[in-house]
Design a protein around this motif. Structure first.
Motif, PDB file in Angstrom:
ATOM      1  N   ARG A   1      -8.494 -29.249 -62.752  1.00  0.00           N
ATOM      2  CA  ARG A   1      -8.468 -28.791 -61.360  1.00  0.00           C
ATOM      3  C   ARG A   1      -7.389 -27.741 -61.196  1.00  0.00           C
ATOM      4  O   ARG A   1      -6.244 -27.956 -61.555  1.00  0.00           O
ATOM      5  CB  ARG A   1      -8.203 -29.959 -60.406  1.00  0.00           C
ATOM      6  CG  ARG A   1      -8.074 -29.501 -58.955  1.00  0.00           C
ATOM      7  CD  ARG A   1      -8.023 -30.628 -57.957  1.00  0.00           C
ATOM      8  NE  ARG A   1      -6.913 -31.524 -58.197  1.00  0.00           N
ATOM      9  CZ  ARG A   1      -6.882 -32.785 -57.795  1.00  0.00           C
ATOM     10  NH1 ARG A   1      -7.895 -33.308 -57.142  1.00  0.00           N
ATOM     11  NH2 ARG A   1      -5.836 -33.542 -58.047  1.00  0.00           N
ATOM     12  N   LYS A   2      -7.797 -26.597 -60.646  1.00  0.00           N
ATOM     13  CA  LYS A   2      -6.856 -25.533 -60.279  1.00  0.00           C
ATOM     14  C   LYS A   2      -6.929 -25.370 -58.767  1.00  0.00           C
ATOM     15  O   LYS A   2      -8.014 -25.300 -58.199  1.00  0.00           O
ATOM     16  CB  LYS A   2      -7.242 -24.203 -60.929  1.00  0.00           C
ATOM     17  CG  LYS A   2      -6.909 -24.080 -62.384  1.00  0.00           C
ATOM     18  CD  LYS A   2      -7.213 -22.669 -62.854  1.00  0.00           C
ATOM     19  CE  LYS A   2      -6.673 -22.434 -64.229  1.00  0.00           C
ATOM     20  NZ  LYS A   2      -6.852 -21.037 -64.641  1.00  0.00           N
ATOM     21  N   ILE A   3      -5.763 -25.306 -58.150  1.00  0.00           N
ATOM     22  CA  ILE A   3      -5.710 -25.078 -56.710  1.00  0.00           C
ATOM     23  C   ILE A   3      -5.137 -23.681 -56.497  1.00  0.00           C
ATOM     24  O   ILE A   3      -4.013 -23.395 -56.918  1.00  0.00           O
ATOM     25  CB  ILE A   3      -4.852 -26.147 -55.998  1.00  0.00           C
ATOM     26  CG1 ILE A   3      -5.480 -27.516 -56.238  1.00  0.00           C
ATOM     27  CG2 ILE A   3      -4.744 -25.832 -54.514  1.00  0.00           C
ATOM     28  CD1 ILE A   3      -4.695 -28.665 -55.692  1.00  0.00           C
ATOM     29  N   PHE A   4      -5.938 -22.832 -55.884  1.00  0.00           N
ATOM     30  CA  PHE A   4      -5.526 -21.460 -55.607  1.00  0.00           C
ATOM     31  C   PHE A   4      -5.059 -21.390 -54.156  1.00  0.00           C
ATOM     32  O   PHE A   4      -5.813 -21.708 -53.240  1.00  0.00           O
ATOM     33  CB  PHE A   4      -6.689 -20.485 -55.833  1.00  0.00           C
ATOM     34  CG  PHE A   4      -7.281 -20.562 -57.215  1.00  0.00           C
ATOM     35  CD1 PHE A   4      -6.615 -19.995 -58.294  1.00  0.00           C
ATOM     36  CD2 PHE A   4      -8.485 -21.196 -57.444  1.00  0.00           C
ATOM     37  CE1 PHE A   4      -7.147 -20.058 -59.566  1.00  0.00           C
ATOM     38  CE2 PHE A   4      -9.029 -21.267 -58.715  1.00  0.00           C
ATOM     39  CZ  PHE A   4      -8.362 -20.699 -59.783  1.00  0.00           C
ATOM     40  N   ILE A   5      -3.815 -21.009 -53.967  1.00  0.00           N
ATOM     41  CA  ILE A   5      -3.266 -20.853 -52.614  1.00  0.00           C
ATOM     42  C   ILE A   5      -2.917 -19.384 -52.431  1.00  0.00           C
ATOM     43  O   ILE A   5      -2.101 -18.843 -53.167  1.00  0.00           O
ATOM     44  CB  ILE A   5      -2.018 -21.728 -52.393  1.00  0.00           C
ATOM     45  CG1 ILE A   5      -2.361 -23.204 -52.611  1.00  0.00           C
ATOM     46  CG2 ILE A   5      -1.447 -21.506 -50.995  1.00  0.00           C
ATOM     47  CD1 ILE A   5      -1.170 -24.135 -52.554  1.00  0.00           C
ATOM     48  N   ASN A   6      -3.559 -18.755 -51.459  1.00  0.00           N
ATOM     49  CA  ASN A   6      -3.263 -17.363 -51.140  1.00  0.00           C
ATOM     50  C   ASN A   6      -2.563 -17.356 -49.788  1.00  0.00           C
ATOM     51  O   ASN A   6      -3.191 -17.537 -48.748  1.00  0.00           O
ATOM     52  CB  ASN A   6      -4.531 -16.521 -51.105  1.00  0.00           C
ATOM     53  CG  ASN A   6      -4.237 -15.060 -50.870  1.00  0.00           C
ATOM     54  OD1 ASN A   6      -3.078 -14.643 -50.879  1.00  0.00           O
ATOM     55  ND2 ASN A   6      -5.280 -14.289 -50.655  1.00  0.00           N
TER      56      ASN A   6
ATOM     57  N   GLY B   1      10.619 -22.166 -49.908  1.00  0.00           N
ATOM     58  CA  GLY B   1      10.643 -21.205 -51.004  1.00  0.00           C
ATOM     59  C   GLY B   1       9.277 -20.781 -51.495  1.00  0.00           C
ATOM     60  O   GLY B   1       9.162 -20.150 -52.535  1.00  0.00           O
ATOM     61  N   PHE B   2       8.227 -21.135 -50.761  1.00  0.00           N
ATOM     62  CA  PHE B   2       6.876 -20.768 -51.189  1.00  0.00           C
ATOM     63  C   PHE B   2       6.644 -19.323 -50.782  1.00  0.00           C
ATOM     64  O   PHE B   2       6.506 -19.001 -49.614  1.00  0.00           O
ATOM     65  CB  PHE B   2       5.856 -21.684 -50.512  1.00  0.00           C
ATOM     66  CG  PHE B   2       4.521 -21.710 -51.199  1.00  0.00           C
ATOM     67  CD1 PHE B   2       4.324 -22.512 -52.305  1.00  0.00           C
ATOM     68  CD2 PHE B   2       3.485 -20.937 -50.735  1.00  0.00           C
ATOM     69  CE1 PHE B   2       3.098 -22.553 -52.943  1.00  0.00           C
ATOM     70  CE2 PHE B   2       2.253 -20.964 -51.361  1.00  0.00           C
ATOM     71  CZ  PHE B   2       2.061 -21.776 -52.475  1.00  0.00           C
ATOM     72  N   SER B   3       6.614 -18.446 -51.757  1.00  0.00           N
ATOM     73  CA  SER B   3       6.493 -17.015 -51.458  1.00  0.00           C
ATOM     74  C   SER B   3       5.053 -16.644 -51.148  1.00  0.00           C
ATOM     75  O   SER B   3       4.126 -17.370 -51.489  1.00  0.00           O
ATOM     76  CB  SER B   3       6.994 -16.199 -52.654  1.00  0.00           C
ATOM     77  OG  SER B   3       6.205 -16.492 -53.788  1.00  0.00           O
ATOM     78  N   GLY B   4       4.883 -15.504 -50.502  1.00  0.00           N
ATOM     79  CA  GLY B   4       3.550 -15.017 -50.190  1.00  0.00           C
ATOM     80  C   GLY B   4       2.805 -14.611 -51.448  1.00  0.00           C
ATOM     81  O   GLY B   4       3.377 -14.491 -52.524  1.00  0.00           O
ATOM     82  N   GLY B   5       1.519 -14.412 -51.307  1.00  0.00           N
ATOM     83  CA  GLY B   5       0.700 -13.973 -52.434  1.00  0.00           C
ATOM     84  C   GLY B   5      -0.144 -15.099 -52.993  1.00  0.00           C
ATOM     85  O   GLY B   5      -0.285 -16.165 -52.409  1.00  0.00           O
ATOM     86  N   ASN B   6      -0.735 -14.835 -54.151  1.00  0.00           N
ATOM     87  CA  ASN B   6      -1.628 -15.796 -54.808  1.00  0.00           C
ATOM     88  C   ASN B   6      -0.846 -16.708 -55.742  1.00  0.00           C
ATOM     89  O   ASN B   6      -0.004 -16.247 -56.507  1.00  0.00           O
ATOM     90  CB  ASN B   6      -2.700 -15.055 -55.611  1.00  0.00           C
ATOM     91  CG  ASN B   6      -3.667 -14.332 -54.713  1.00  0.00           C
ATOM     92  OD1 ASN B   6      -4.128 -14.880 -53.725  1.00  0.00           O
ATOM     93  ND2 ASN B   6      -3.978 -13.097 -55.055  1.00  0.00           N
TER      94      ASN B   6
ATOM     95  N   ASN C   1       3.589 -17.512 -38.642  1.00  0.00           N
ATOM     96  CA  ASN C   1       2.344 -16.927 -38.144  1.00  0.00           C
ATOM     97  C   ASN C   1       1.366 -16.570 -39.258  1.00  0.00           C
ATOM     98  O   ASN C   1       0.364 -15.951 -39.016  1.00  0.00           O
ATOM     99  CB  ASN C   1       2.633 -15.675 -37.301  1.00  0.00           C
ATOM    100  CG  ASN C   1       3.281 -14.575 -38.111  1.00  0.00           C
ATOM    101  OD1 ASN C   1       3.380 -14.659 -39.320  1.00  0.00           O
ATOM    102  ND2 ASN C   1       3.735 -13.548 -37.426  1.00  0.00           N
ATOM    103  N   GLY C   2       1.659 -16.962 -40.457  1.00  0.00           N
ATOM    104  CA  GLY C   2       0.778 -16.632 -41.577  1.00  0.00           C
ATOM    105  C   GLY C   2      -0.344 -17.640 -41.744  1.00  0.00           C
ATOM    106  O   GLY C   2      -0.433 -18.643 -41.041  1.00  0.00           O
ATOM    107  N   THR C   3      -1.221 -17.341 -42.640  1.00  0.00           N
ATOM    108  CA  THR C   3      -2.313 -18.245 -42.980  1.00  0.00           C
ATOM    109  C   THR C   3      -2.291 -18.468 -44.485  1.00  0.00           C
ATOM    110  O   THR C   3      -1.694 -17.698 -45.236  1.00  0.00           O
ATOM    111  CB  THR C   3      -3.681 -17.664 -42.575  1.00  0.00           C
ATOM    112  OG1 THR C   3      -3.904 -16.479 -43.316  1.00  0.00           O
ATOM    113  CG2 THR C   3      -3.755 -17.397 -41.094  1.00  0.00           C
ATOM    114  N   ALA C   4      -2.941 -19.498 -44.878  1.00  0.00           N
ATOM    115  CA  ALA C   4      -3.086 -19.775 -46.303  1.00  0.00           C
ATOM    116  C   ALA C   4      -4.523 -20.179 -46.569  1.00  0.00           C
ATOM    117  O   ALA C   4      -5.059 -21.065 -45.917  1.00  0.00           O
ATOM    118  CB  ALA C   4      -2.137 -20.871 -46.741  1.00  0.00           C
ATOM    119  N   SER C   5      -5.104 -19.510 -47.529  1.00  0.00           N
ATOM    120  CA  SER C   5      -6.426 -19.890 -47.998  1.00  0.00           C
ATOM    121  C   SER C   5      -6.211 -20.813 -49.190  1.00  0.00           C
ATOM    122  O   SER C   5      -5.510 -20.466 -50.138  1.00  0.00           O
ATOM    123  CB  SER C   5      -7.210 -18.650 -48.412  1.00  0.00           C
ATOM    124  OG  SER C   5      -8.370 -19.018 -49.110  1.00  0.00           O
ATOM    125  N   VAL C   6      -6.801 -22.000 -49.127  1.00  0.00           N
ATOM    126  CA  VAL C   6      -6.646 -22.980 -50.198  1.00  0.00           C
ATOM    127  C   VAL C   6      -8.020 -23.219 -50.815  1.00  0.00           C
ATOM    128  O   VAL C   6      -8.964 -23.597 -50.119  1.00  0.00           O
ATOM    129  CB  VAL C   6      -6.075 -24.306 -49.660  1.00  0.00           C
ATOM    130  CG1 VAL C   6      -5.952 -25.336 -50.783  1.00  0.00           C
ATOM    131  CG2 VAL C   6      -4.746 -24.087 -48.974  1.00  0.00           C
TER     132      VAL C   6
END
Length: 191
Positions: free
Chosen positions: A140-145, A86-91, A152-157
């Motif tokens: 601490r804030k963790i930003f997941i994009n 259920g982790f949707s795309g986006g920031n 086939n997607g990527t995630a910037s953490v």
């Protein structure tokens, strides 16, 4: 031989020498003026040492944040389950601790994300920093994009840890001048 009168006159001619009040005051003033710069530099050194200590602790907490997200992803891959159900795309702005349930059950529990979360880290009884809902020195804030889909997607953490008044919105506003450090990783494929 000297008689008693001669001895007494010789002893009375000797005067005891000491410091006058003016000499004592002048010595205290010179000593004070000489010590003030030294005390000022010691204060500056202690301040720099405290700032360095905060930076080192924050850097470790930032790295831990990224590694915990990587562990969630890897644990999901190892169990052949989507680690981010259920982790949707986006920031997303998220948080995670070393003892979160998502680490042991990534297929059924998700990382906590949302703007209303407390990001304060406090020391627990085992000397670990955790999100306890109590105000702490470090946050601490963790930003997941997340882009694309899980196959086939990527995630910037980006894990940003801050201890001043500045609250980062992303890594570009997280600088040591703002009392903030960050660590980052790119995860591929995002599943």
């Amino acid at each position: 031989m000297m008689n008693m009168k001669q001895k007494m006159s010789k002893a009375s001619s000797r005067t005891l020498k000491g410091f006058s009040l003016g000499e004592v005051i002048l010595s205290v003033v010179v000593l004070t003026v000489g010590l003030l710069p030294i005390l000022g530099s010691m204060n500056g050194a202690f301040s720099t040492s405290r700032d360095s200590q905060n930076t080192v602790i924050a850097a470790g907490l930032a790295q831990e944040g990224v590694e915990l997200v990587v562990n969630v992803k890897d644990n999901g891959v190892l169990t052949s389950n989507d680690a981010f159900i259920g982790f949707s795309g986006g920031n997303h702005t998220c948080r995670i601790d070393y003892d979160d349930a998502v680490l042991s059950a990534p297929a059924t529990i998700d990382i906590e994300c949302g703007n209303a979360l407390s990001h304060d880290l406090t020391l627990n009884g085992s000397d670990f920093y955790v999100h306890a809902g109590v105000a702490g020195k470090f946050k601490r804030k963790i930003f997941i994009n997340h882009t694309g889909n899980k196959d086939n997607g990527t995630a910037s953490v980006v894990s940003a840890v801050y201890w001043g008044t500045h609250v980062p919105n992303d890594k570009s506003t997280c600088t040591t001048a703002n009392s903030c450090v960050y660590s980052e990783a790119t995860l591929r494929p995002w599943k």
